[in-house]
Design an enzyme around this catalytic site. Structure first.
Site, PDB file in Angstrom:
ATOM      1  N   ASP A  99      15.511  83.011  37.819  1.00  0.00           N
ATOM      2  CA  ASP A  99      15.423  81.726  37.130  1.00  0.00           C
ATOM      3  C   ASP A  99      14.234  81.705  36.162  1.00  0.00           C
ATOM      4  O   ASP A  99      13.328  82.551  36.241  1.00  0.00           O
ATOM      5  CB  ASP A  99      15.250  80.637  38.207  1.00  0.00           C
ATOM      6  N   ASP A 114      23.174  73.718  34.883  1.00  0.00           N
ATOM      7  CA  ASP A 114      22.852  73.012  36.127  1.00  0.00           C
ATOM      8  C   ASP A 114      23.798  71.837  36.339  1.00  0.00           C
ATOM      9  O   ASP A 114      23.667  71.117  37.327  1.00  0.00           O
ATOM     10  CB  ASP A 114      21.410  72.483  36.082  1.00  0.00           C
TER      11      ASP A 114
HETATM   12  C1  DGJ Z   1      17.075  75.631  38.287  1.00  0.00           C
HETATM   13  C2  DGJ Z   1      18.388  76.317  38.491  1.00  0.00           C
HETATM   14  O1  DGJ Z   1      19.183  76.224  37.363  1.00  0.00           O
HETATM   15  C3  DGJ Z   1      19.051  75.742  39.721  1.00  0.00           C
HETATM   16  O2  DGJ Z   1      20.334  76.273  39.873  1.00  0.00           O
HETATM   17  C4  DGJ Z   1      18.183  76.046  40.902  1.00  0.00           C
HETATM   18  O3  DGJ Z   1      18.136  77.431  41.118  1.00  0.00           O
HETATM   19  C5  DGJ Z   1      16.797  75.483  40.684  1.00  0.00           C
HETATM   20  N1  DGJ Z   1      16.227  75.881  39.412  1.00  0.00           N
HETATM   21  C6  DGJ Z   1      15.861  75.904  41.780  1.00  0.00           C
HETATM   22  O4  DGJ Z   1      14.586  75.498  41.561  1.00  0.00           O
END
Ligand code: DGJ
Length: 708
Positions: free
Chosen positions: A441, A505
């Site tokens: 990430d 997300d």
């Molecule tokens: C942002 C990501 O896009 C989410 O899917 C998740 O992994 C969160 N960060 C975790 O902090």
């Protein structure tokens, strides 16, 4: 000097270049069956009155010094000197469909090496290497790849976006001057996906000529579509350098990122199919070539609330649903109880996992699933042991207060100690645990990215690549997902190092339809992470049926992102059904040709995948909003064999009922839904199939199978 011409050719399109005495792309268009270099002389331009007395080519470097007057491909200087180079070809080498042109400006002490390749898929790759031949450094302000396109390419399409709303297409008719995309966010970005598409007026999914480009780069970038006052047009793409960021010492070479370009005579579908084929042929590599496993990701199920016993129960339930890879998201490492602390402290949280990760991993594997884990290595929270020990490891310019984003700063990867630390911690994690998959990430942008007082955004991206390359090399069986708050780091250069993108997300199926369609212009379904989320979407609080969520996730790399223990019987049956459907159809979805279908009502979105031998197709009809018209019209199926006959079947639908049975959109179903029909590919393409009237935010899935 007599001009010399070189052609690169594929069945989809050709690129013709003049190479002497300067290099210029003179043609990028349909494949030419009767090409002779001599014919190129017809393109010798007149010199118009009222301008310079010479012809002004749009050369590979688009130098201003030749009298171009529009956006140059190179800008820079040597303490103010050598600032207007003009390159002359000194060497040309062609091997098959690869051309390398070396040119120099001896006055300015610069050499340009241009590599141009045309793949069988029809995709052209171009990059330039600029070398400094003198003792004093040459400051690079800009170095771009320039691609002339036909004057008839008058419409421009690009993508805007933001967090939870990536890949939103928009378009304009560009008559004069330029359309520019600039990204200064330090990662590929949600906002400015590095691509530009230009085409004949009104080009659509299935019609018109289209020239599309993508810049493979995960940092700052600039893309431009330029219309010169003489009517010529070109596309330009480059890594964007911050002030003072890029200087070339004697003997050094700076390579631009690769520009990927496609010409299609059959609208956007032709372009996408070329890009997909290119990625499948040349870029995407899955360890052991295995089918894309169904994921369960814990994030929206438990967030930071990690309890290994509960997680193991989740894994057991996931396995029952047919999940093949179980991923523990954020929250497993020391002090990570919320998003305000602990990034950088890559040690297991032993209060949460007193027996280590091994029991969870063994349990997951005993259920026949792979195990994956989340990391965000490039980041540091002010509230972390790492920051307390190394406050100087932050990427910043001295003397300024660095803003946080999601309560975090970025680590300075140009600092060898930082790089070594991250390599060490990732080696511990991946080397000492039976991990199959890493979700990598990156949840904030770069602001005042500095190393030793100088801008270092470009270097940050290169070190990120280096780190990922090193880990890929050490652990070739491990797959990586590129995630940056969802779709903030999606491009071809990072795809060389990862196996999947977390597209967004936002798991809202309605929003996902647009996001995934936008992403599909450049990426095939098998690298597009698409999850069935909670009935109540966490990003929008909308509610969608399991059918709409399941069918929307089907056209990507499917996963589930929720707590399967909390799901009721109907929901669980739905997860099982769509996991099963995905497994049944993924061999087709992940190898066939993707088609987006032009529909009369913009709220009816249709996409399909047809196998390369045209024997099977799967089409998804999504009704995004209230239909514009009372009837939904006919779906004309692209990509089939006109001479073959196909059986059409309705595979999945949201309990379609007529009024007499309690429905409300139709008194009578379309005829084919009541009696089985076989139809010719020609009829399906030209006349089509009458669609049922659907409710907004619902979808149906159709298959076509060749029977003779
Ligand atoms: C942002 C990501 O896009 C989410 O899917 C998740 O992994 C969160 N960060 C975790 O902090």
């Amino acid at each position: 000097m007599e001009p010399t011409f070189h052609r690169l050719t594929s069945q989809h399109g050709d690129l013709v270049l003049r190479t002497e005495s300067f290099a210029e792309i003179v043609y990028f268009g349909p494949h030419l069956q009767h090409f002779t270099a001599q014919d190129c002389l017809s393109l010798g331009r007149p010199v118009a009155n009222g301008r310079l007395d010479i012809d002004t080519p749009i050369t590979l470097a688009a130098e201003l010094g030749g009298g171009l007057f529009s956006s140059p491909g190179i800008e820079g200087h040597r303490n103010g000197l050598d600032a207007s180079p003009i390159f002359t070809t000194c060497q040309v080498e062609q091997h098959g469909q690869t051309l390398v042109v070396t040119s120099e400006d001896r006055e300015a002490g610069l050499r340009l090496t241009s590599e141009i390749q045309l793949a069988d898929s029809g995709v052209v790759q171009i990059r330039h290497g600029l070398s400094n031949l003198r003792a004093v450094a040459w400051q690079v302000d800009r170095l771009a790849v320039t691609l002339p396109v036909a004057e008839r390419a008058r419409d421009v399409m690009a993508f805007h976006g933001r967090w939870t709303r990536e890949f939103q297409p928009h378009r304009i008719a560009l008559e004069h001057d330029s359309f520019v995309i600039e990204n200064r966010r330090g990662r590929t970005s949600h906002e400015h996906f590095p691509a530009l598409i230009t085409g004949t007026s009104g080009f659509s999914e299935q019609q018109g000529e289209v020239w599309g480009v993508h810049l493979g780069w995960s940092g700052n970038h600039r893309l431009r579509c330029e219309v010169k006052s003489d009517g010529r047009r070109y596309l330009q793409a480059e890594a964007l350098y911050l002030s003072g960021e890029m200087a070339l010492a004697e003997g050094e070479t700076l390579w631009t990122p690769w520009l990927y370009a496609s010409y299609s005579a059959t609208g956007l579908n032709g372009m996408s199919q070329q890009f997909h084929r290119f990625l499948r042929d040349e870029v995407i590599r899955f360890p052991d070539n295995k089918a894309r496993p169904v994921h369960l990701n814990t994030w929206e199920g438990i967030y930071f609330n990690h309890n290994p016993h509960y997680i193991m129960q989740m894994a057991s339930r996931a396995a029952e649903l047919g999940v093949e890879r179980f991923i523990i998201d954020d929250g497993w490492f020391r002090g990570r109880d919320h998003d305000r602390a602990a990034l950088g402290d890559w040690y297991l949280d032993e209060t949460k996992y007193p027996d280590g990760l091994a029991p969870v991993i063994s349990h997951v594997k005993s259920l026949g699933m792979e195990f994956g884990i989340w990391v965000e290595p490039e980041m540091i929270n002010p509230d972390s042991d790492l920051y307390r020990a190394h406050p100087d490891w932050v990427l910043k310019l001295p003397g300024y207060q660095q803003a946080t984003g999601r309560y975090q700063w970025v680590l300075d990867l140009s600092n060898p100690q930082v790089y070594a630390f991250l390599l060490d911690r990732m080696t511990w994690l991946l080397g000492e645990h039976a991990i199959d998959y890493v979700k990598w990430d990156m949840n904030r942008e770069l602001v005042q990215a500095g190393h030793n007082g100088k801008a270092a955004a470009d270097a940050q991206t290169r070190h990120y690549y280096r780190l990922l390359d090193e880990l890929n090399q050490r652990y070739p069986h491990i797959e990586f997902e590129s995630c940056a708050s969802g779709g903030g780091r999606i491009d071809y250069e990072v795809l060389k190092r990862c196996h999947r993108f977390w597209a967004s997300d936002n798991n809202d199926a309605l929003e996902r339809n647009t996001i995934q369609r936008g992403m599909s212009y450049f990426f095939p379904p098998e690298v597009m992470g698409a999850h069935i989320g909670n009935r109540y979407c966490h990003a929008t609080f909308r509610q969608h049926s399991i059918e709409f969520r399941g069918l929307t996730a089907l056209f990507g790399h499917l996963g589930i992102e929720l707590d399967p223990i909390k799901a009721d019987a109907d929901e669980s049956a739905g997860y099982q059904r769509y996991v099963q459907l995905y497994k049944q159809w993924r061999p087709l979805l992940h190898t066939g040709n993707l088609w987006r279908v032009d529909m009369p009502d913009a709220a009816t979105q249709v996409q399909g995948v047809v196998s390369c031998d045209k024997a099977t197709g799967l089409f998804l009809v999504s009704q995004l909003a209230m239909p514009d018209y009372t009837l939904a019209g006919n779906l004309r199926f692209p990509g089939l064999d006109p001479a073959a006959r196909y059986q059409v079947s309705l595979i999945d639908h949201p309990n379609i009922r007529v009024v007499s049975e309690g429905g409300h959109t139709m008194r009578q179903l379309p005829a084919w839904m009541s009696s089985a029909m076989t139809l010719s590919g020609e009829w399906l393409a030209q006349a089509g199939l009458a669609l049922p009237v659907l409710d907004p935010e619902s979808a149906i899935l159709l298959s076509v199978k060749r029977i003779c």
